[in-house]
Design a protein around this motif. Structure first.
Motif, short mmCIF file in Angstrom:
data_model
loop_
_atom_site.label_atom_id
_atom_site.label_comp_id
_atom_site.label_asym_id
_atom_site.label_seq_id
_atom_site.Cartn_x
_atom_site.Cartn_y
_atom_site.Cartn_z
N GLU A 13 0.81 -1.21 0.00
CA GLU A 13 0.00 0.00 0.00
C GLU A 13 0.85 1.27 0.00
OE1 GLU A 13 -3.40 0.10 -0.36
OE2 GLU A 13 -3.07 -2.03 -0.74
N GLN A 14 2.15 1.13 0.16
CA GLN A 14 3.05 2.30 0.16
C GLN A 14 2.92 3.05 -1.15
OE1 GLN A 14 5.35 3.40 2.54
NE2 GLN A 14 5.68 5.11 1.18
N LEU A 15 2.74 4.37 -1.08
CA LEU A 15 2.65 5.21 -2.27
C LEU A 15 4.02 5.79 -2.61
CD1 LEU A 15 -0.62 7.20 -1.54
CD2 LEU A 15 -0.33 5.33 -3.17
N ALA A 21 8.32 5.55 -9.35
CA ALA A 21 7.65 4.50 -10.12
C ALA A 21 8.39 4.27 -11.44
CB ALA A 21 6.19 4.88 -10.37
N ALA A 22 8.78 5.34 -12.10
CA ALA A 22 9.51 5.21 -13.36
C ALA A 22 10.85 4.51 -13.13
CB ALA A 22 9.73 6.59 -13.98
N GLU A 23 11.53 4.86 -12.05
CA GLU A 23 12.80 4.21 -11.71
C GLU A 23 12.58 2.72 -11.47
OE1 GLU A 23 15.93 4.28 -7.99
OE2 GLU A 23 14.77 6.08 -8.41
N TYR A 24 11.55 2.38 -10.72
CA TYR A 24 11.23 0.98 -10.41
C TYR A 24 10.99 0.18 -11.70
CZ TYR A 24 8.80 -3.00 -8.32
OH TYR A 24 8.41 -4.26 -7.94
N LEU A 55 3.05 0.50 -4.54
CA LEU A 55 4.06 -0.49 -4.89
C LEU A 55 3.42 -1.82 -5.30
CD1 LEU A 55 6.86 0.14 -2.26
CD2 LEU A 55 6.84 0.74 -4.68
N GLY A 56 2.33 -2.17 -4.65
CA GLY A 56 1.63 -3.40 -5.02
C GLY A 56 1.12 -3.36 -6.45
#
Length: 69
Positions: A13-15, A21-24, A55-56
């Motif tokens: 649930e971590q935002l 997000a792009a890096e991930y 993250l999910g």
């Protein structure tokens, strides 16, 4: 607050912001903005004016891409 996505496994649930997000995902931020415009890619959440990703949802997106290949 800085999150090292490579070394931590925070709750799904971590935002995270669009840059993280792009890096991930190994993408450019511009690509994620374009995908949002085209309504594709991982699910995003708006928090006020900010675009955030759980993250999910990022993990689920990556898993779905692997399964589709």
């Amino acid at each position: 607050m800085s999150i090292d996505l490579a070394q931590t496994r925070p709750d799904d649930e971590q935002l995270v912001d669009i840059a993280r997000a792009a890096e991930y995902l190994g993408l450019k931020v511009k690509t994620l903005y374009e995908w949002r415009r085209l309504r594709k890619g991982p699910v995003a959440t708006k928090v006020g004016r900010l675009v955030k990703y759980r993250l999910g949802d990022l993990r689920a997106y990556v898993a779905a891409q692997r399964d589709a290949a």
